[in-house]
Enzyme design. Structure first.
Site, PDB file in Angstrom:
ATOM      1  N   ASP A   1      -1.863   4.072   6.439  1.00  4.06           N
ATOM      2  CA  ASP A   1      -3.280   3.730   6.405  1.00  4.06           C
ATOM      3  C   ASP A   1      -3.989   4.476   5.276  1.00  4.06           C
ATOM      4  OD1 ASP A   1      -4.254   2.050   8.841  1.00  4.06           O
ATOM      5  OD2 ASP A   1      -2.889   3.493   9.740  1.00  4.06           O
TER       6      ASP A   1
ATOM      7  N   ASP B   1     -11.784  -6.370   9.929  1.00  3.30           N
ATOM      8  CA  ASP B   1     -10.771  -7.041  10.747  1.00  3.30           C
ATOM      9  C   ASP B   1     -10.840  -8.563  10.637  1.00  3.30           C
ATOM     10  OD1 ASP B   1      -9.526  -4.787  11.819  1.00  3.30           O
ATOM     11  OD2 ASP B   1     -10.991  -4.614  13.436  1.00  3.30           O
TER      12      ASP B   1
ATOM     13  N   GLU C   1     -11.904   1.413   6.558  1.00 10.89           N
ATOM     14  CA  GLU C   1     -11.726   1.931   7.908  1.00 10.89           C
ATOM     15  C   GLU C   1     -11.524   3.444   7.953  1.00 10.89           C
ATOM     16  OE1 GLU C   1      -9.318   0.886  11.997  1.00 10.89           O
ATOM     17  OE2 GLU C   1      -8.545   0.125  10.111  1.00 10.89           O
TER      18      GLU C   1
ATOM     19  N   ILE D   1      -4.202  -0.991   6.936  1.00 14.57           N
ATOM     20  CA  ILE D   1      -3.150  -1.549   7.790  1.00 14.57           C
ATOM     21  C   ILE D   1      -3.840  -2.106   9.029  1.00 14.57           C
ATOM     22  CG2 ILE D   1      -1.100  -1.152   9.190  1.00 14.57           C
ATOM     23  CD1 ILE D   1      -0.216   0.992   7.318  1.00 14.57           C
ATOM     24  N   ASP D   2      -4.051  -3.403   9.041  1.00 15.10           N
ATOM     25  CA  ASP D   2      -4.611  -4.067  10.207  1.00 15.10           C
ATOM     26  C   ASP D   2      -3.465  -4.352  11.162  1.00 15.10           C
ATOM     27  OD1 ASP D   2      -6.350  -5.434  11.888  1.00 15.10           O
ATOM     28  OD2 ASP D   2      -6.002  -7.347  10.879  1.00 15.10           O
TER      29      ASP D   2
ATOM     30  N   THR E   1      -2.222  -1.623  13.315  1.00 15.26           N
ATOM     31  CA  THR E   1      -1.434  -0.395  13.179  1.00 15.26           C
ATOM     32  C   THR E   1      -0.398  -0.263  14.285  1.00 15.26           C
ATOM     33  OG1 THR E   1      -3.447   0.613  12.285  1.00 15.26           O
ATOM     34  CG2 THR E   1      -1.604   2.072  12.752  1.00 15.26           C
TER      35      THR E   1
ATOM     36  N   ASP F   1      -9.141  -3.160   5.214  1.00 19.68           N
ATOM     37  CA  ASP F   1      -8.383  -2.607   6.330  1.00 19.68           C
ATOM     38  C   ASP F   1      -6.992  -2.322   5.774  1.00 19.68           C
ATOM     39  OD1 ASP F   1      -7.177  -1.824   8.657  1.00 19.68           O
ATOM     40  OD2 ASP F   1      -8.034  -3.420   9.874  1.00 19.68           O
TER      41      ASP F   1
END
Length: 353
Positions: A45, A294, A68, A135-136, A138, A133
């Site tokens: 991330d 998101d 994020e 890593i959407d 996670t 984002d």
């Protein structure tokens, strides 16, 4: 072509960031932390976000960024900071021209922390604002399921560029959406897709590479001629979407195929290319507000592929009110020709609660 440079930089920035996440994907120790909302955070991330923001600031220094993650955890954890920095400084595209276009070399670990904190914009209805984002999904990433690296540009509150990097989706746009797509996935040969869209210019997919961009293909949603033959995508986590309500909606529509559960905006990407048909994210708490990062990229890609995306009240997603979709509840995404029928079923089921 409008936003040509923005699209190219966004695609290469996401592609470079997926190189970093794939490296982390194959490591046993992912440096997991726990944030205030109890969701896991990995070194991927932080690293992916730092690389993307560096690229954006190198090419569009005046643009604002809503992202994020923030650097506070890394400032407090020297070991984790060192792990992330090692990844960031050693991750490059394997094509000199592509690397030159995306730019944004991160020179020191302090520079990395600065880049992470440049994602603190509060968003809004005016100006050029990017949503990231890194890593959407996670949790999907940690367990070997679907995840996405997500980037979108909003201009005066309208999403105009959207890019999704989905390392674990099959490259074949015609591959059927099966129940196991959301679990035990990997980035082996034949997997890894970069989805893109520009407002008014359609949506595309192309294989993810380690260097220059691969050739693109136009994508479109499947028209729904018989709603009973459609299939659903929904979130893996029951805390993200009401699985029970979705089952009732499927029953009302006469849909018998089991829903496919997967993490991240890979759901938007899957229906945009016709692998699936309908994506529902149904409210589980009256007070919950979706985050703009998101949904921004996926919303545009689905709409440019011939779909319609609204909340459960039939309103377009509103990206003008800050870091959350405060004016919306839930998400209903479907081919334009079938959206009204799906939305009606959603509203009938939810009205009985």
């Amino acid at each position: 072509m409008a936003y040509e440079k923005e699209l190219q930089v966004a695609q290469l920035a996401v592609q470079r960031a997926t190189r970093l996440t794939k490296r982390v994907f194959h490591e046993k120790a992912k440096g997991t932390l726990s944030k205030d909302d109890a969701s896991p955070v990995t070194i991927g991330d932080f690293g992916a976000q730092a690389l993307i923001i560096a690229a954006l600031k190198a090419n569009f220094p005046a643009d604002e960024i809503v992202a994020e993650e923030e650097a506070a955890d890394l400032r407090e954890n020297e070991k984790l900071r060192g792990t992330v920095w090692d990844l960031v400084r050693s991750t490059k595209l394997e094509d000199d021209k592509a690397e030159e276009v995306v730019g944004g070399a991160v020179k020191t670990d302090e520079d990395m922390l600065k880049r992470l904190d440049e994602g603190a914009s509060q968003g809004g209805a005016k100006g050029r604002i990017w949503a990231i984002d890194p890593i959407d999904g996670t949790k999907g990433f940690l367990r070997g399921g679907q995840y996405a690296v997500c980037l979108a540009l909003m201009v005066d509150g309208e999403v105009v560029v959207g890019v999704l990097g989905c390392p674990n989706l099959p490259v074949d746009d015609t591959a059927p959406l099966t129940a196991d797509v959301g679990q035990d996935a990997d980035d082996s040969e034949g997997r890894g897709v970069l989805f893109s869209a520009v407002l008014g210019q359609g949506a595309t997919s192309r294989p993810l590479t380690t260097g220059a961009l691969a050739a693109e293909r136009s994508i479109s949603m499947r028209p729904i001629t018989d709603i009973t033959k459609a299939n659903f995508c929904e979130s893996v986590e029951a805390g993200h979407s009401s699985h029970g309500d979705q089952a009732d909606i499927a029953n009302k529509l006469g849909i018998t195929a089991p829903s496919v559960r997967m993490d991240s905006q890979a759901k938007y990407a899957s229906i945009a290319r016709g692998a699936g048909d309908i994506y529902l994210r149904l409210p589980v708490k009256a007070t919950y507000q979706e985050k703009i990062w998101d949904h921004a990229a996926g919303d545009l890609i689905v709409r440019e592929a011939g779909g319609q995306v609204t909340d459960v009240n039939g309103n377009r997603l509103d990206f003008t009110v800050g870091r959350t979709l405060a004016n919306n509840k839930g998400v209903v995404a479907a081919p334009a020709g079938g959206h009204a029928q799906v939305l009606k079923a959603v509203q009938e089921v939810l009205s009985k609660k």
